[in-house]
Design an enzyme around this catalytic site. Structure first.
Site, PDB file in Angstrom:
ATOM      1  N   GLY A 278      20.457  19.493   2.214  1.00  0.00           N
ATOM      2  CA  GLY A 278      20.808  18.207   1.620  1.00  0.00           C
ATOM      3  C   GLY A 278      21.237  17.232   2.696  1.00  0.00           C
ATOM      4  O   GLY A 278      20.581  17.070   3.725  1.00  0.00           O
ATOM      5  N   ASP A 279      22.372  16.564   2.473  1.00  0.00           N
ATOM      6  CA  ASP A 279      22.911  15.622   3.466  1.00  0.00           C
ATOM      7  C   ASP A 279      24.116  16.213   4.189  1.00  0.00           C
ATOM      8  O   ASP A 279      24.981  15.487   4.667  1.00  0.00           O
ATOM      9  CB  ASP A 279      23.278  14.302   2.797  1.00  0.00           C
ATOM     10  CG  ASP A 279      24.325  14.461   1.701  1.00  0.00           C
ATOM     11  OD1 ASP A 279      24.405  15.560   1.132  1.00  0.00           O
ATOM     12  OD2 ASP A 279      25.063  13.501   1.428  1.00  0.00           O
TER      13      ASP A 279
END
Length: 362
Positions: A278-279
């Site tokens: 993800g981030d």
């Protein structure tokens, strides 16, 4: 640990998420209402430890979604959840590669125990009263255990011998074994892909979770041996979901690549930058002399990260990052240091975001 919940009822997902985070210590829990959302989620972050999948998924069959996921991720642990207590659904689920069939009506304590059993590598099925049904389920469990053992053993041999020509041969092949054999065929065609899959994040080229954990363990030993400090940096982009929602996932991928490049450029050659999924990014920082030197290094990284990024089409997006850095002399366990770094990052988020906190051991 990370989990993916696939259920068309948000209240069910919320309840299971609470159980996973509070009782079982999961760090991240992703939600999906259907198969398409689940596949999108896994494409963005394939480092999921467990999938909990509803057997009756609205108009969609949970078994269909199970087969779709297993075709792409044959070794991913997927447990089916259902109100059914009949043999046929259980046998079908195990036949498609599920590692458990967990009733939804279990108490929170029993549900947590069932999930933990699956995480520990065992197969969970409910207790049935009908003798014939019990026999059918027992046979399905035995078959599933044999299949899991064969895949695990073959994977160990492939990694050890670098021999991708090996295959699983069963009298009755199914989707899981076929998918695993297909993966081996792809690796045989492109041997360099094994190295990338094993240690590198495909999108950013940074180290992946597996290599990060190895480097972090080495970092703790290095700190203890050299009487220096090692830092674990945890980084989460603020409002990244909003970027994906407004600009699309291509723009999101572009930002993730740029953030990865900036993080790698900002640290030193002895350090390791990684993307956990993800981030979420992290870095292992070696040979830190004191908290002040860590402050200078992290400030340089932070200031580079928050500069605007030019997106395709003429738009720009300015990243905002929440960063927590835990320093250690190597005496603590890796899990303790990781927990501290994660807690520091969330303290930043709760305190207004877009800044960083560095803390040594008390």
């Amino acid at each position: 640990m990370k989990a993916l919940l696939i259920d068309d009822h948000s209240l069910v997902r919320d309840g299971i998420e609470m159980l996973l985070t509070i009782r079982l210590g999961f760090d991240s829990v992703y939600h999906a209402e259907n198969g398409a959302q689940a596949l999108t989620c896994l494409a963005q972050d394939s480092l999921v430890d467990l999938v909990l999948l509803d057997y009756k998924l609205g108009e969609e069959s949970g078994l269909t979604v199970l087969a779709q996921i297993k075709a792409l991720y044959p070794t991913l642990k997927i447990a089916m959840m259902s109100g059914e207590d009949q043999a046929q659904p259980i046998v079908q689920a195990l036949g498609e590669g599920a590692v458990g069939f967990i009733p939804k009506n279990l108490s929170s304590q029993d549900l947590a125990q069932a999930i933990q059993l699956v995480l520990d590598g065992q197969i969970f099925v409910p207790k049935l009263k009908d003798t014939k049904a019990v026999q059918q389920v027992d046979e399905a469990v035995t078959s599933a255990q044999r299949q899991i053992a064969q895949i695990a053993e073959l994977a160990r041999r492939v990694i050890r011998d670098k021999d991708f020509s090996q295959r699983i041969e069963l009298g009755e092949s199914n989707e899981v074994t076929s998918a695993f054999n297909s993966l081996l065929e792809e690796l045989q065609q492109d041997r360099s892909r094994l190295q990338r899959l094993a240690f590198t994040d495909e999108l950013t080229g940074l180290a992946n979770r597996r290599l990060f954990l190895d480097r972090a363990e080495q970092g703790l030993r290095h700190a203890k041996r050299t009487k220096s400090l090692t830092g674990l940096l945890y980084l989460d982009l603020d409002s990244f979901k909003q970027l994906n929602d407004t600009q699309g996932h291509d723009a999101g991928d572009q930002v993730l690549k740029e953030v990865g490049e900036r993080l790698k450029a900002g640290i030193r050659e002895v350090d390791t930058a990684a993307r956990l999924g993800g981030d979420e990014f992290t870095a292992v920082l070696l040979d830190i002399s004191n908290e002040a030197s860590a402050q200078d290094l992290v400030a340089r990284v932070f200031n580079a990260l928050i500069k605007p990024i030019a997106l395709e089409g003429g738009a720009t997006w300015t990243p905002k990052a929440s960063i927590g850095v835990a320093l250690t002399n190597g005496e603590a366990t890796l899990q303790d240091v990781m927990n501290r770094a994660d807690a520091l990052m969330y303290r930043v988020k709760q305190g207004g975001k877009n800044q960083f906190i560095i803390e040594g051991e008390n």
